[in-house]
Every structure is written in C-alpha cells, then in structure tokens.
Design a protein around this motif. Structure first.
Motif, PDB file in Angstrom:
ATOM      1  N   GLY A   1      -3.439 -53.134  19.856  1.00 29.63           N
ATOM      2  CA  GLY A   1      -3.722 -52.299  21.025  1.00 29.63           C
ATOM      3  C   GLY A   1      -2.460 -51.954  21.796  1.00 29.63           C
ATOM      4  N   ILE A   2      -1.599 -52.933  21.978  1.00 26.27           N
ATOM      5  CA  ILE A   2      -0.322 -52.696  22.661  1.00 26.27           C
ATOM      6  C   ILE A   2       0.491 -51.649  21.918  1.00 26.27           C
ATOM      7  CG2 ILE A   2       1.927 -53.755  23.185  1.00 26.27           C
ATOM      8  CD1 ILE A   2       0.323 -56.367  23.790  1.00 26.27           C
ATOM      9  N   ALA A   3       0.532 -51.741  20.583  1.00 28.47           N
ATOM     10  CA  ALA A   3       1.299 -50.779  19.784  1.00 28.47           C
ATOM     11  C   ALA A   3       0.759 -49.358  19.953  1.00 28.47           C
ATOM     12  CB  ALA A   3       1.272 -51.187  18.309  1.00 28.47           C
ATOM     13  N   TYR A   4      -0.568 -49.209  19.989  1.00 29.64           N
ATOM     14  CA  TYR A   4      -1.152 -47.875  20.153  1.00 29.64           C
ATOM     15  C   TYR A   4      -0.859 -47.309  21.541  1.00 29.64           C
ATOM     16  CZ  TYR A   4      -3.703 -48.947  15.869  1.00 29.64           C
ATOM     17  OH  TYR A   4      -4.029 -49.278  14.578  1.00 29.64           O
ATOM     18  N   VAL A   5      -0.965 -48.142  22.555  1.00 28.95           N
ATOM     19  CA  VAL A   5      -0.685 -47.660  23.916  1.00 28.95           C
ATOM     20  C   VAL A   5       0.779 -47.263  24.031  1.00 28.95           C
ATOM     21  CG1 VAL A   5      -0.641 -48.277  26.359  1.00 28.95           C
ATOM     22  CG2 VAL A   5      -2.567 -48.995  24.939  1.00 28.95           C
ATOM     23  N   GLU A   6       1.665 -48.079  23.460  1.00 25.86           N
ATOM     24  CA  GLU A   6       3.097 -47.753  23.496  1.00 25.86           C
ATOM     25  C   GLU A   6       3.373 -46.423  22.787  1.00 25.86           C
ATOM     26  OE1 GLU A   6       5.193 -52.188  23.692  1.00 25.86           O
ATOM     27  OE2 GLU A   6       4.851 -51.226  21.747  1.00 25.86           O
TER      28      GLU A   6
ATOM     29  N   TRP B   1      -6.502 -58.578  28.129  1.00 29.22           N
ATOM     30  CA  TRP B   1      -6.247 -57.135  28.039  1.00 29.22           C
ATOM     31  C   TRP B   1      -6.093 -56.514  29.417  1.00 29.22           C
ATOM     32  CZ3 TRP B   1      -4.274 -53.992  24.731  1.00 29.22           C
ATOM     33  CH2 TRP B   1      -4.439 -52.610  24.874  1.00 29.22           C
ATOM     34  N   ALA B   2      -6.918 -56.941  30.354  1.00 28.57           N
ATOM     35  CA  ALA B   2      -6.813 -56.410  31.722  1.00 28.57           C
ATOM     36  C   ALA B   2      -5.429 -56.696  32.294  1.00 28.57           C
ATOM     37  CB  ALA B   2      -7.897 -57.023  32.610  1.00 28.57           C
ATOM     38  N   LYS B   3      -4.948 -57.891  32.061  1.00 28.02           N
ATOM     39  CA  LYS B   3      -3.628 -58.266  32.571  1.00 28.02           C
ATOM     40  C   LYS B   3      -2.521 -57.472  31.876  1.00 28.02           C
ATOM     41  CE  LYS B   3      -2.255 -62.527  31.778  1.00 28.02           C
ATOM     42  NZ  LYS B   3      -2.146 -64.015  31.925  1.00 28.02           N
ATOM     43  N   ILE B   4      -2.649 -57.273  30.565  1.00 27.74           N
ATOM     44  CA  ILE B   4      -1.650 -56.494  29.820  1.00 27.74           C
ATOM     45  C   ILE B   4      -1.577 -55.068  30.353  1.00 27.74           C
ATOM     46  CG2 ILE B   4      -1.223 -55.402  27.571  1.00 27.74           C
ATOM     47  CD1 ILE B   4      -2.313 -58.047  26.313  1.00 27.74           C
ATOM     48  N   MET B   5      -2.736 -54.452  30.546  1.00 24.08           N
ATOM     49  CA  MET B   5      -2.745 -53.056  30.995  1.00 24.08           C
ATOM     50  C   MET B   5      -2.207 -52.919  32.419  1.00 24.08           C
ATOM     51  SD  MET B   5      -3.566 -51.381  28.417  1.00 24.08           S
ATOM     52  CE  MET B   5      -3.678 -49.769  29.175  1.00 24.08           C
ATOM     53  N   LYS B   6      -2.522 -53.868  33.268  1.00 23.70           N
ATOM     54  CA  LYS B   6      -2.074 -53.793  34.661  1.00 23.70           C
ATOM     55  C   LYS B   6      -0.595 -54.121  34.804  1.00 23.70           C
ATOM     56  CE  LYS B   6      -3.201 -55.421  39.320  1.00 23.70           C
ATOM     57  NZ  LYS B   6      -4.131 -56.264  40.125  1.00 23.70           N
ATOM     58  N   GLU B   7      -0.163 -55.184  34.151  1.00 25.55           N
ATOM     59  CA  GLU B   7       1.201 -55.669  34.373  1.00 25.55           C
ATOM     60  C   GLU B   7       2.213 -55.034  33.419  1.00 25.55           C
ATOM     61  OE1 GLU B   7       1.049 -59.922  34.216  1.00 25.55           O
ATOM     62  OE2 GLU B   7      -0.399 -60.067  35.864  1.00 25.55           O
ATOM     63  N   ARG B   8       1.827 -54.842  32.167  1.00 27.25           N
ATOM     64  CA  ARG B   8       2.771 -54.323  31.179  1.00 27.25           C
ATOM     65  C   ARG B   8       2.849 -52.801  31.211  1.00 27.25           C
ATOM     66  NH1 ARG B   8       3.636 -57.015  25.396  1.00 27.25           N
ATOM     67  NH2 ARG B   8       5.013 -55.502  24.394  1.00 27.25           N
ATOM     68  N   PHE B   9       1.690 -52.146  31.338  1.00 24.40           N
ATOM     69  CA  PHE B   9       1.659 -50.692  31.277  1.00 24.40           C
ATOM     70  C   PHE B   9       1.442 -50.032  32.635  1.00 24.40           C
ATOM     71  CE2 PHE B   9       0.581 -51.969  26.907  1.00 24.40           C
ATOM     72  CZ  PHE B   9       1.590 -51.290  26.230  1.00 24.40           C
ATOM     73  N   LYS B  10       1.344 -50.830  33.677  1.00 22.57           N
ATOM     74  CA  LYS B  10       1.239 -50.323  35.054  1.00 22.57           C
ATOM     75  C   LYS B  10       0.067 -49.374  35.249  1.00 22.57           C
ATOM     76  CE  LYS B  10       5.049 -52.582  35.611  1.00 22.57           C
ATOM     77  NZ  LYS B  10       4.965 -53.964  36.155  1.00 22.57           N
ATOM     78  N   ALA B  11      -1.030 -49.631  34.542  1.00 18.83           N
ATOM     79  CA  ALA B  11      -2.234 -48.817  34.724  1.00 18.83           C
ATOM     80  C   ALA B  11      -2.744 -48.973  36.146  1.00 18.83           C
ATOM     81  CB  ALA B  11      -3.298 -49.234  33.724  1.00 18.83           C
ATOM     82  N   LYS B  12      -3.235 -47.887  36.705  1.00 16.22           N
ATOM     83  CA  LYS B  12      -3.757 -47.910  38.075  1.00 16.22           C
ATOM     84  C   LYS B  12      -5.283 -47.836  38.110  1.00 16.22           C
ATOM     85  CE  LYS B  12       0.353 -47.687  40.125  1.00 16.22           C
ATOM     86  NZ  LYS B  12       1.207 -47.710  38.913  1.00 16.22           N
ATOM     87  N   ASP B  13      -5.860 -47.102  37.169  1.00 15.28           N
ATOM     88  CA  ASP B  13      -7.309 -46.924  37.110  1.00 15.28           C
ATOM     89  C   ASP B  13      -7.957 -48.181  36.523  1.00 15.28           C
ATOM     90  OD1 ASP B  13      -9.952 -46.153  36.599  1.00 15.28           O
ATOM     91  OD2 ASP B  13      -9.378 -44.119  36.006  1.00 15.28           O
ATOM     92  N   PRO B  14      -8.898 -48.796  37.238  1.00 14.25           N
ATOM     93  CA  PRO B  14      -9.553 -49.994  36.702  1.00 14.25           C
ATOM     94  C   PRO B  14     -10.177 -49.781  35.318  1.00 14.25           C
ATOM     95  CG  PRO B  14     -10.132 -49.708  39.004  1.00 14.25           C
ATOM     96  CD  PRO B  14      -9.376 -48.483  38.591  1.00 14.25           C
ATOM     97  N   ARG B  15     -10.616 -48.550  35.025  1.00 15.42           N
ATOM     98  CA  ARG B  15     -11.203 -48.292  33.706  1.00 15.42           C
ATOM     99  C   ARG B  15     -10.185 -48.460  32.590  1.00 15.42           C
ATOM    100  NH1 ARG B  15     -13.748 -42.533  35.125  1.00 15.42           N
ATOM    101  NH2 ARG B  15     -11.688 -42.457  36.107  1.00 15.42           N
ATOM    102  N   SER B  16      -8.905 -48.255  32.907  1.00 18.58           N
ATOM    103  CA  SER B  16      -7.854 -48.436  31.907  1.00 18.58           C
ATOM    104  C   SER B  16      -7.660 -49.905  31.553  1.00 18.58           C
ATOM    105  CB  SER B  16      -6.527 -47.862  32.414  1.00 18.58           C
ATOM    106  OG  SER B  16      -6.643 -46.491  32.712  1.00 18.58           O
ATOM    107  N   MET B  17      -8.147 -50.787  32.400  1.00 18.02           N
ATOM    108  CA  MET B  17      -7.962 -52.227  32.199  1.00 18.02           C
ATOM    109  C   MET B  17      -9.175 -52.891  31.562  1.00 18.02           C
ATOM    110  SD  MET B  17      -6.434 -52.949  36.002  1.00 18.02           S
ATOM    111  CE  MET B  17      -5.522 -51.651  36.847  1.00 18.02           C
ATOM    112  N   MET B  18     -10.251 -52.133  31.380  1.00 20.57           N
ATOM    113  CA  MET B  18     -11.494 -52.703  30.853  1.00 20.57           C
ATOM    114  C   MET B  18     -11.452 -52.786  29.333  1.00 20.57           C
ATOM    115  SD  MET B  18     -14.393 -50.702  33.058  1.00 20.57           S
ATOM    116  CE  MET B  18     -14.464 -50.759  34.850  1.00 20.57           C
ATOM    117  N   LEU B  19     -11.701 -53.957  28.792  1.00 18.71           N
ATOM    118  CA  LEU B  19     -11.840 -54.115  27.357  1.00 18.71           C
ATOM    119  C   LEU B  19     -13.323 -53.983  27.023  1.00 18.71           C
ATOM    120  CD1 LEU B  19     -10.054 -56.590  25.028  1.00 18.71           C
ATOM    121  CD2 LEU B  19     -12.522 -56.404  24.904  1.00 18.71           C
TER     122      LEU B  19
END
Length: 555
Positions: free
Chosen positions: A260-265, A305-323
């Motif tokens: 998942g991290i690789a795809y987001v990157e 996943w929520a922590k990865i999206m918030k801290e690593r990818f700086k997502a702001k929308d809570p939906r982006s953090m939902m697995l």
C-alpha cells in the motif's frame, strides 16, 4: 491507570506462583508453551497490566481516528457487511447463471473469478491458453463476453468486485462499456478491481509487465477512476494471497501495508493529491482459524494504516486514513479429508472477520479443496454468513471484543511486529526493492515451511489430517465441461471474423503509441475494447512496449 496495571501484574504473579502453579504441578498443561500462528507467546490469562499505557488513545471510537474500532460510526448496526461470494467458471453464460443464483439466494454483491488466460492477458485461442480456459474462473476475451457475463444484472445497483491484476485496466474498461450499454453512467458504477501487482511478484505469479510500467498502469487507473468513476475502488491491496502462500498474520499485515505504501508513493510521485485518491483505496485480507489473533490482526492493520497515512503521507481527509477491507476465509485451511469439517472452519473464520470489522466477506465452500464449489456447497457458505449476521448477535455491538485484555495485547503486539517489518522494508529501499531482492518471498517461504513442519510433527493439530482420521465417503465434485473451451475458442474466432477489423487495429495501434509516452492509458484501453479489440490484443500492444517480467528465483 498505572496503579491498576502494577496491581494487576502483582496479582497475576501471585496467581501464577500459587493457584495456577499448584494446578499445573498437579495436572500439566497440554503444551510446554502456547503461541499464535505468528509465534506471539500467549499468557495463560491477560489483565490490564499486559496492555501498554495509552490504550484509550489507541482505541478511539468507531468512525474516528485511529479507526481501531471500525471505520464507520454505526458499523453493522446500520447495515451488514456486503456478502460477496467469489464465483466464475467456464464461459460467460455459465458464470452468469451462478451469479443470478447467488443474487436470488441473498448475496448482496458480485465477486468475479477469471480464468488464468484472462489473468495473463491471453485470448482463449492462444496456444498457451490450451487446457486452462474456464478452469479456475470465467473466460473473458471481449466486450461480447462481458455483455453476456453481466446480462440481466443491474450494474446501477449491484456492487461488483473483480479479482484481476495485470489486466485489471482492461476488465475495468469492459465493465464501464457494459454499464454504459445498460444506461448506467460511469460515475454511478460501484465496485473494486484488485489491481495489486506487487503481491503477484511476491506470492502469486499472475503478472505480465515489469514493476515500473505496472505501477504506471495502476496510477493511471487511480487518476482515471478519481475523475470518471468516483464510486469505484481502483485497487484492493491484497494480503489474502500473501497469507495463502504461507505467511504469518504479522507478515500479512506488514507486506500488505508495505505494498500500500508503494502504491501511494507511486501515485504521489505521478502528481496525484493523496486526499483525492486515498479514500478509494481498499484492502483484501485472509481470515484464518486462530480467532483471537485474526480479530487482533484486523484491528492492528486498521490502526497502523491510519497512522501511516496521517504521519507519513500527511493526509488531511479522515477518509484517506480509513482501511476499508474485504475478507475471504482461508482456502489454504480447507482440507480434502473430511470436507464437512470445513463448514466449522469457515464459520470460525467468518466470525473472526466480522468481529474484526470487515466491510465485505466471502465464505469458502466446504468442497473447494477438491474442486470448484457445487451449488449446494455455495449455498451453505452463503447461509453461514447470513446466520452470523442474523442469529449470532455479534453484529449488534460495534467492536464487541474491544477492551478484552487478550485482544488489546495481541493487537498491540501485531502492530509493533508489523512496524518492525516495515522499517526493514524501508531500509531495503521500499517494497519493490524488497521483492526484487527476494526478501519478502524468503520470509513467506520460511513461515510456510515452519507451519508445515509443525503439522508434520503434530505440534499443530489439523482435524482429519494428522489427527482424528476416518474414511471419507465420496464427495460430489464439480467439473468444468471440456467442451466449453472449444465453444469459447470458436467464439473469439467468430468475433475477429465479424467485427470491423480496421477499427480494432486503429484503436490498438493508438494504445501502443500512447504507451510509449506518458498520457493516461485508460481512455485508450476503453476505446480499444469498444472497438471490439480482444483482451489478448490489448495486452500484446502493451507487451510490445513494456516487455514481460522475468521472475528472480528465490531459494
């Protein structure tokens, strides 16, 4: 809280040395030690002292960060998970009959299995397709096959999952084209394509192109669906096949999230805003027999996943953090011996998925260790879900095992061990490099070998296999009629004879030319399938430009 934890530890130590100790001395435990399938040691009893400080923050509440307790505020009190039975075999006509039967039986979403030639980008009349057409899924060569497959199925209301990877963009284009023929606008189509190529390199093998162009196709699909098909999930990042290949629960979480991290990157590198596409990412997990570990696994994956999206990818929308994830019960845990026992296994696995907060579920049929499932077995598998939903009561409370000291301790442990794997993957240069170097494959192979040794030594009991054996009566097995392959071959040859070949050739040539550049390829794939180019012709055009991947053997 810390006083309670210290008191609990002291009470447990006293109990271990006195009450428990005396009982064990008189009557020893069944084993010298107990552990989960991931090798996490299990204590005889858990208390608040076994859970790390800060539990309240790690738990949160349903529908709120870090989503440990579920991604929806109401979970199954609002509506049940989608009951999505995976099916497909033979020709489009045969599979269409099974889909109609499942929908009439109460299934709430379709899940399409494709045969190996379709997965590998080969038409049914290709020499390499011989003997495989329609065997493990349905054969789809063209827009005509897709129209037959979906005949009478209202795409405006039914959500469809398609387990397809290397040719995922082609099947998505075919689905959109048939939706339009039904009068359903692309922005109303709902469903998922698996589209997860990295796990194919590591655990499954249905890849075509090398990693770099494969990631380009995936990010093209991300961008296309965000703009044209906003209700569609452009990927289902799959731990299921990683687990089927023999991984532990911890490895399943780590390698799935690593993909998942690789795809987001890759998507961010291609210029996509993380909050534009991340809310439509979905995941696909396996449900195994160890109920407590599996429940903890799902909760740990969601929180990590929520922590990865918030801290690593700086997502702001809570939906982006939902697995959000689909679950399938464990095919590798089904036994050919005493296949009726598989009903009990699947029930436990389904219960684990529901207690873990899945969004959709497939329950395997009791006879799938022997062949494709019969209609009777499929009905029992679906009824299993319906009984869990309507009769067990577990769907009436959100995260009903939340707060269990054992569950919370296991959730923490799985999360921590998965994070260690992700740090190792980062050190290797990311998931693509970790796979290229054979690290992921080697870890899975070693875990699979360790499990097999446990079974052989009877350290792990498999009922009916290495213990409690009996003679089994014959079981009816479904077989695909070999004549269906010849029927499908005739069909694809007839298509080429009847279509406007010049239009099909122009569309395929335009796709080939665009593949040499940087534009999004999905509109050209759509144009090609509408011109009645075959799946194999579209795949071959991309092969001409991208080449084919050659696996590095890992010993």
């Amino acid at each position: 809280m810390s006083d309670h934890r210290e008191q609990n530890r002291a009470d447990q130590q006293r109990w271990l040395e006195t009450t428990f100790g005396k009982a064990v001395k008189k009557s020893p435990e069944r084993r010298a030690s107990f552990a989960t399938t991931s090798g996490i040691p299990l204590r005889p009893v858990y208390g608040c002292g076994d859970v790390k400080p800060g539990l309240h923050e790690r738990l949160g509440l349903p529908g709120e960060y870090p989503f440990t307790r579920g991604v929806q505020p109401t979970m199954y009190r609002g509506r049940f998970w989608t009951m999505r039975q995976y099916a497909g075999f033979g020709t489009a006509e045969e599979s269409n009959k099974r889909y109609r039967y499942l929908l009439q039986s109460g299934q709430t979403g379709l899940s399409v299995a494709f045969d190996l030639p379709t997965q590998m980008g080969r038409d049914s009349d290709h020499p390499r397709a011989r003997g495989e057409v329609g065997k493990v899924g349905v054969a789809i060569d063209s827009i005509r096959d897709m129209a037959t497959l979906l005949d009478g199925i209202p795409l405006g209301t039914v959500s469809t999952s398609m387990t397809i990877n290397a040719t995922g963009g082609i099947l998505l284009a075919l689905y959109q084209a048939i939706g339009e023929k039904q009068g359903v606008a692309p922005d109303q189509l709902q469903g998922t394509i698996q589209n997860d190529i990295l796990k194919e390199y590591a655990a499954r093998g249905t890849y075509i192109y090398p990693p770099e162009p494969s990631l380009r196709l995936i990010t093209d699909i991300f961008a296309y669906t965000a703009k044209v098909m906003p209700k569609w999930n452009p990927i289902s990042i799959s731990g299921y096949h990683i687990r089927e290949a023999g991984s532990t629960a911890v490895q399943e979480v780590a390698f799935t999230l690593g993909d998942g991290i690789a795809y987001v990157e890759a998507a961010v590198k291609a210029g996509l805003d993380v909050d534009v596409f991340a809310g439509r990412l979905s995941f696909f997990f396996n449900a195994h027999n160890n109920l407590l570990e599996e429940v903890a696994k799902f909760r740990a994956a969601r929180r990590l996943w929520a922590k990865i999206m918030k801290e690593r990818f700086k997502a702001k929308d809570p939906r982006s953090m939902m697995l959000r994830f689909h679950t399938q019960t464990a095919g590798s845990m089904l036994t050919a011996q005493q296949p009726e026992n598989n009903v009990a296994r699947v029930t436990i696995q389904a219960l684990a998925a529901v207690l873990g907060g899945t969004q959709s579920l497939h329950t395997n049929s009791r006879d799938e260790a022997l062949g494709l499932p019969t209609e009777d077995a499929v009905r029992v598998a679906l009824r299993t879900q319906q009984i869990v939903a309507n009769e067990s009561g577990v769907a009436d409370v959100i995260d009903p095992l939340g707060g269990s000291w054992a569950i919370e301790a296991l959730t923490d442990e799985i999360e921590g061990r998965a994070e260690e794997y992700l740090r190792k993957i980062d050190d290797l240069g990311g998931m693509v490099q970790a796979i290229s170097k054979g690290y992921v494959q080697r870890e899975i192979q070693e875990a699979a070998y360790a499990w097999q040794r446990q079974v052989e030594k009877k350290e792990q009991v498999v009922v009916g296999v290495n213990a409690f054996k009996s003679e089994d009566p014959p079981v009816p097995v479904m077989k695909v009629d070999p004549a269906l392959e010849e029927q499908q071959v005739r069909r694809v040859k007839a298509l080429r004879a009847e279509r406007d070949n010049a239009a099909a050739t122009r569309a395929v040539d335009a796709l080939r030319q665009a593949a040499r550049g940087t534009e999004n390829l999905m509109p050209l794939v759509l144009a090609a399938v509408k011109a009645e180019a075959t799946l194999g012709e579209v795949s071959d055009a991309l092969r001409d430009v991208f080449g084919e991947y050659r696996e590095t053997v890992v010993l």
